[in-house]
Design a protein around this motif. Structure first.
Motif, PDB file in Angstrom:
ATOM      1  N   UNK A 148       0.825  -1.207   0.000  1.00  0.00           N
ATOM      2  CA  UNK A 148       0.000   0.000   0.000  1.00  0.00           C
ATOM      3  C   UNK A 148       0.861   1.259   0.000  1.00  0.00           C
ATOM      4  N   UNK A 149       1.980   1.208   0.711  1.00  0.00           N
ATOM      5  CA  UNK A 149       2.880   2.371   0.732  1.00  0.00           C
ATOM      6  C   UNK A 149       3.449   2.648  -0.656  1.00  0.00           C
ATOM      7  N   UNK A 150       3.843   1.611  -1.368  1.00  0.00           N
ATOM      8  CA  UNK A 150       4.385   1.789  -2.720  1.00  0.00           C
ATOM      9  C   UNK A 150       3.317   2.303  -3.674  1.00  0.00           C
ATOM     10  N   UNK A 151       2.096   1.777  -3.565  1.00  0.00           N
ATOM     11  CA  UNK A 151       1.006   2.240  -4.419  1.00  0.00           C
ATOM     12  C   UNK A 151       0.737   3.719  -4.199  1.00  0.00           C
ATOM     13  N   UNK A 152       0.699   4.126  -2.940  1.00  0.00           N
ATOM     14  CA  UNK A 152       0.436   5.531  -2.622  1.00  0.00           C
ATOM     15  C   UNK A 152       1.607   6.405  -3.058  1.00  0.00           C
ATOM     16  N   UNK A 153       2.832   5.925  -2.856  1.00  0.00           N
ATOM     17  CA  UNK A 153       4.007   6.736  -3.179  1.00  0.00           C
ATOM     18  C   UNK A 153       4.105   7.013  -4.679  1.00  0.00           C
ATOM     19  N   UNK A 154       3.936   5.974  -5.498  1.00  0.00           N
ATOM     20  CA  UNK A 154       4.060   6.146  -6.943  1.00  0.00           C
ATOM     21  C   UNK A 154       2.770   6.657  -7.587  1.00  0.00           C
ATOM     22  N   UNK A 155       1.782   6.919  -6.766  1.00  0.00           N
ATOM     23  CA  UNK A 155       0.530   7.492  -7.238  1.00  0.00           C
ATOM     24  C   UNK A 155       0.366   8.923  -6.745  1.00  0.00           C
TER      25      UNK A 155
END
Length: 426
Positions: free
Chosen positions: A137-144
């Protein structure tokens, strides 16, 4: 082991879903999938209970370690049972019953782990699943959305999740980031930058998410938890001087996010409750109608026109009344006592020897963070991500005395069989 992974997957499967998914229309395939997912925690509960009795039957005449199933873990379970028993007091009893069973579902998985021969390995696997979900979830939010904010886009404070899961608040994004950062920090400390470069990158990305989300509950709880995790890891692994390198910049960026950006440079903004005090007043006024037993799970959404309590103790109060609140508060206080007692004992015994399993330290860090924000978020008071993060960590810390004894036995066996290290990490 695979059984626990499957059961825990079912418990997680109901996240960002619920009976409300059946109220609206089905406009695409994701709407149908998410509506069906609402039943996964209930399935997990049923299968978990059946698996528990199967394990009890198989181990009836066998000697298995007597894992501690009482203490704060049992008290939190009693709180859930109060909400289950009095579900009929809810204005929508069937919905209250659904959320009560969903709340109890993860307990069945952990109790199954207590009956397994490889209890600690099973709990570690569950903890690991939680960690990598927070990383995902952190990666999804970061690259979004976070990437867009860093490039100059306005901060919406509501972030779209993939696969039409819905939106996530800034506080939720902060929770993803802090939990991922705590675990990554401890593993990075133990491995070093070269061997733990992957964890170093997770730590940086997770902290960046927290800073740009401007979530005050994550920032305040994160400051406490990260500082605690740093001192804790330094106490066991040594090299406390590393705190001089990582704490000051983390504190500065949290100051920048909380004070400069979110509060606009004004001290009053740091302690603004964003309307929570109004909701808290409504909770107390409402629960006094039925102060002993409350109104069952999901009572805040059903009785307060969809408002969320944002306070673990008041959330427990409106759902289970004084009876459930006593169990809930006792669970929190006993958890703090256990953390203090275990740290005082094992920090002295294992200081600088690197014989403490990382998961123990990581579990304490996660517990400290979740409990630190309990006054402004409903930590473990209902079925949600906080509960699924909290329970495995609590089970590990609560049983660490026995796990440490098992670890020492492994060390002695390794030494007697010619293992130079005399120690096998779990």
């Amino acid at each position: 082991m695979n059984s626990f992974v499957f059961l825990w997957g079912l418990i997680w499967g109901g996240m960002y879903s619920g009976p409300y998914k059946w109220a609206g229309g089905f406009y695409n395939i994701f709407d149908r999938i998410h509506a069906v997912r609402a039943f996964l925690p209930i399935l997990g509960f049923v299968l978990g209970v059946l698996y528990y009795f199967k394990l009890r039957y198989n181990n009836y005449n066998k000697e298995i370690p007597a894992y501690n199933r009482s203490g704060p873990f049992l008290l939190l379970l009693f709180y859930g049972l109060v909400g289950l028993v009095f579900f009929f007091l809810s204005p929508m009893p069937l919905e209250a019953l659904y959320w009560a069973i969903a709340f109890l579902a993860p307990f069945t998985v952990v109790y199954c782990a207590f009956l397994a021969k490889n209890a600690y390995s099973s709990l570690k696997k569950v903890f690991e699943i939680n960690f990598y979900l927070m990383v995902f979830f952190s990666l999804v939010i970061f690259f979004g959305p976070i990437k867009d904010i860093m490039l100059g886009a306005p901060n919406p404070r509501l972030y779209e999740l993939p696969f039409s899961l819905g939106t996530q608040t800034a506080n939720g994004v902060g929770r993803f980031g802090i939990v991922a950062a705590i675990v990554s920090l401890i593993r990075l400390w133990q491995k070093g930058i070269k061997k733990g470069f992957w964890y170093f990158m997770i730590f940086l990305i997770s902290i960046t998410n927290v800073i740009y989300s401007e979530s005050r509950s994550a920032l305040y709880g994160g400051l406490i938890a990260l500082a605690f995790a740093g001192f804790l890891t330094g106490a066991f692994y040594g090299k406390k001087w590393r705190l001089l390198f990582y704490l000051p910049p983390v504190f500065y960026f949290f100051y920048l996010s909380a004070f400069k950006w979110r509060a606009g440079g004004e001290a009053e903004g740091l302690f603004n409750l964003s309307g929570r005090e109004y909701t808290w007043g409504r909770v107390i006024e409402t629960v006094m109608i039925s102060p002993l037993t409350g109104f069952g799970f999901h009572a805040d959404r059903l009785l307060l026109e969809g408002e969320h309590v944002h306070n673990a103790f008041l959330h427990a109060f409106i759902q289970a009344g004084f009876l459930g609140l006593i169990f809930f508060v006792a669970s929190f206080f006993l958890t703090l006592i256990i953390i203090a007692r275990v740290l005082l004992k094992y920090q002295r015994v294992y200081k600088g020897l690197k014989k403490v399993d990382n998961t123990f330290l990581e579990a304490i860090g996660v517990l400290v963070f979740l409990m630190a924000r309990a006054f402004v978020e409903s930590t473990s008071a209902f079925y949600g991500i906080d509960l699924l993060l909290f329970l495995p960590a609590l089970a590990i810390v609560q049983n660490y005395k026995l796990f440490m004894e098992v670890q020492e036995n492994e060390s002695q066996k390794g030494a007697s069989s010619g293992n130079r290290g005399g120690y096998r990490r779990f």
